[in-house]
Scaffold this motif. Structure first.
Motif, PDB file in Angstrom:
ATOM      1  N   HIS A  89       5.029   6.625   2.331  1.00 46.19           N
ATOM      2  CA  HIS A  89       4.484   7.652   1.443  1.00 46.19           C
ATOM      3  C   HIS A  89       3.413   7.043   0.545  1.00 46.19           C
ATOM      4  O   HIS A  89       3.623   5.986  -0.060  1.00 46.19           O
ATOM      5  CB  HIS A  89       5.609   8.260   0.594  1.00 46.19           C
ATOM      6  N   GLU A  92       3.770   5.789  -3.070  1.00 52.70           N
ATOM      7  CA  GLU A  92       4.865   4.830  -3.224  1.00 52.70           C
ATOM      8  C   GLU A  92       4.414   3.403  -2.908  1.00 52.70           C
ATOM      9  O   GLU A  92       5.193   2.551  -2.497  1.00 52.70           O
ATOM     10  CB  GLU A  92       6.037   5.285  -2.343  1.00 52.70           C
ATOM     11  N   HIS A 234      10.897   2.838  -0.306  1.00 53.12           N
ATOM     12  CA  HIS A 234      10.238   4.011  -0.891  1.00 53.12           C
ATOM     13  C   HIS A 234      10.351   3.919  -2.410  1.00 53.12           C
ATOM     14  O   HIS A 234      10.925   2.970  -2.942  1.00 53.12           O
ATOM     15  CB  HIS A 234      10.935   5.293  -0.411  1.00 53.12           C
ATOM     16  N   THR A 235       9.811   4.922  -3.123  1.00 51.96           N
ATOM     17  CA  THR A 235      10.055   5.092  -4.555  1.00 51.96           C
ATOM     18  C   THR A 235      10.338   6.580  -4.762  1.00 51.96           C
ATOM     19  O   THR A 235       9.915   7.402  -3.938  1.00 51.96           O
ATOM     20  CB  THR A 235       8.836   4.688  -5.405  1.00 51.96           C
TER      21      THR A 235
HETATM   22 ZN   LIG Z   1       9.139   8.142   0.055  1.00 51.11          ZN
END
Ligand SMILES: [Zn+2]
Length: 484
Positions: A89, A92, A234-235
């Motif tokens: 993403h 992120e 991810h974040t």
């Molecule tokens: Zn993500």
């Protein structure tokens, strides 16, 4: 006088710099406290591979929709593989900072022979290779960080439309075509909920699974390296997704997730009855029945990137994670029948460290060494009979015969059973060191702490000690004193 002192100080400083340019003290290549762009990443990967060519290599595994090559970097020399990735993403991208920082910190620990978090980094990376794809989505990251300027003019209006009419792309999660890459993998793709109906800054799963070129590259690469385990960073929110429809391996994966939770302090996300589907780790777990986790880095940041001020905290929480996962990966590799990697051994003959073109190896408790190295150092002549894969060696009056693949060794016609048969590794024939050395009359000892074999070669010619002599032939000072 003062000037001279100053001059000497400068000279000393210069000498220190010249004499001590060791790798562990060289400046870091990766600076994780910056908006880490695709270009910076590529430059750092090239620099790391140049500085540590024996441990780090890289390749491109495909291209983004806008033609940016996707990089994979490997660290270590192990047969088991662990796969870590980041920035599926766009917003992120601090996960890329973590991937890259982890790579450099671990290679420095390896070079410095460090134990970290209880892990012997050199041993660990000798058994497990860690593959990183630090930036799965370079187009999206570039758009989020730099805006429209890095994209062709004719797509600006459609990108703005996908971004709710705004030229501020801080919220952007998707790839350059408005497809959410972590909703693209072929696992429960049809049932993904909250799907955007058209390309968008987030949540659009595409018109078919594995349609985005970035996802195609990752699927192909995963098949190629066949990893034992994966960490897909991810974040945000400091939580850990770990379970996906895998009843069969639930217990094992739960134990690992709990351990990761302890290491990072992240909360485990309770497996729900209707998982979202389409994610990389979900797909990996479902397809390979091996563990895959998705940590969400950083305190909750909302619809934007996690600020760089979080990086130290993120590193602290994740610094042991790669090593733990590398250690688990090796266990999983062995559990499904992978061959343990022989340990390298040092050989010391008559107080001299011997270098072989193929390293000496420890296998099933026996040290194996290349033929020529050892026989020559022990003063034996050696003959190789190709037709029968037989090795004949002669030293003084002793004749030895060995055969590749056979545990029988003939010493002057008498057979001796070996612990490990001579074998061919990397096109070199290796023979068991102790048995052969002792057959030649050498003395052999083993130091387990340093994995070193010590050999004292046989004396060239031995004679019986002379018979006892009369007292009066002893030197004067050794003559028995007369009684008085
Ligand atoms: Zn993500």
């Amino acid at each position: 006088m003062k000037f001279q002192k100053l001059l000497i100080s400068f000279a000393i400083i210069i000498v220190i710099f010249i004499v001590n340019p060791s790798e562990s003290q060289a400046a870091n290549i990766v600076n994780p406290k910056q908006i880490y762009t695709y270009e910076v990443m590529v430059r750092d990967i090239e620099a790391l591979a140049a500085r540590y060519p024996h441990l780090i290599s890289y390749k491109t595994i495909g291209s983004s929709e806008y033609g940016r090559p996707i990089y994979a970097v490997s660290l270590g020399t192990g047969d088991a593989n662990l796969f870590i990735n980041g920035s599926h993403h766009a917003r992120e991208w601090i996960s890329t900072n973590l991937n890259m920082y982890m790579l450099e910190q671990y290679v420095k620990m390896y070079e410095g022979n460090q134990t970290y978090g209880g892990y012997n980094v050199k041993d660990l990376l000798g058994n497990t290779t860690i593959w990183f794809v630090p930036m799965v989505n370079p187009d999206g990251v570039t758009l989020q960080q730099s805006g429209l300027s890095k994209f062709p003019k004719d797509v600006h209006s459609s990108l703005i439309k996908m971004n709710m009419g705004s030229t501020n792309f801080k919220r952007w999660k998707a790839n350059g075509k408005g497809i959410d890459l972590n909703r693209q993998y072929n696992v429960d793709w049809a049932n993904i909920k909250n799907n955007a109906s058209s390309p968008s800054w987030k949540n659009y799963k595409g018109s078919a699974p594995e349609q985005a070129s970035e996802v195609k590259a990752l699927v192909k690469f995963t098949k190629e390296i066949d990893p034992e385990m994966t960490i897909s960073y991810h974040t945000s929110g400091e939580i850990l997704y770990w379970n996906y429809h895998h009843k069969r391996v639930y217990e094992r994966n739960y134990a690992q997730a709990k351990k990761i939770s302890q290491l990072t302090g992240y909360s485990l996300v309770k497996p729900g009855p209707y998982p979202a589907g389409g994610g990389y780790a979900d797909w990996f777990v479902a397809k390979y029945k091996r563990p895959g986790v998705t940590p969400e880095l950083g305190r909750y940041a909302g619809d934007t990137n996690v600020p760089l001020s979080e990086f130290d905290r993120i590193w602290n929480q994740n610094k042991y994670m790669g090593l733990y996962a590398a250690s688990e990966s090796n266990k999983l590799y062995l559990a499904r029948g992978g061959k343990p990697k022989p340990k390298e051994v040092s050989v010391n003959i008559d107080s001299q460290l011997i270098k072989f073109d193929q390293s000496a190896l420890l296998m099933d408790g026996s040290t194996l060494v290349p033929i020529r190295g050892v026989f020559e150092h022990l003063g034996a002549t050696v003959e190789w009979i190709q037709a029968t894969n037989t090795i004949r060696a002669k030293s003084g009056s002793t004749n030895i015969e060995l055969k590749v693949g056979s545990k029988l060794m003939l010493v002057d016609g008498k057979s001796i059973t070996l612990g490990v048969a001579p074998q061919v590794i990397n096109n070199r024939t290796l023979i068991p060191l102790r048995a052969v050395s002792e057959a030649l009359g050498a003395y052999v000892s083993w130091d387990g702490a340093t994995s070193t074999v010590y050999i004292i070669s046989p004396p060239i010619k031995e004679v019986e000690p002379p018979p006892a002599k009369d007292e009066d032939t002893l030197p004067a000072d050794e003559q028995t004193q007369p009684d008085v």
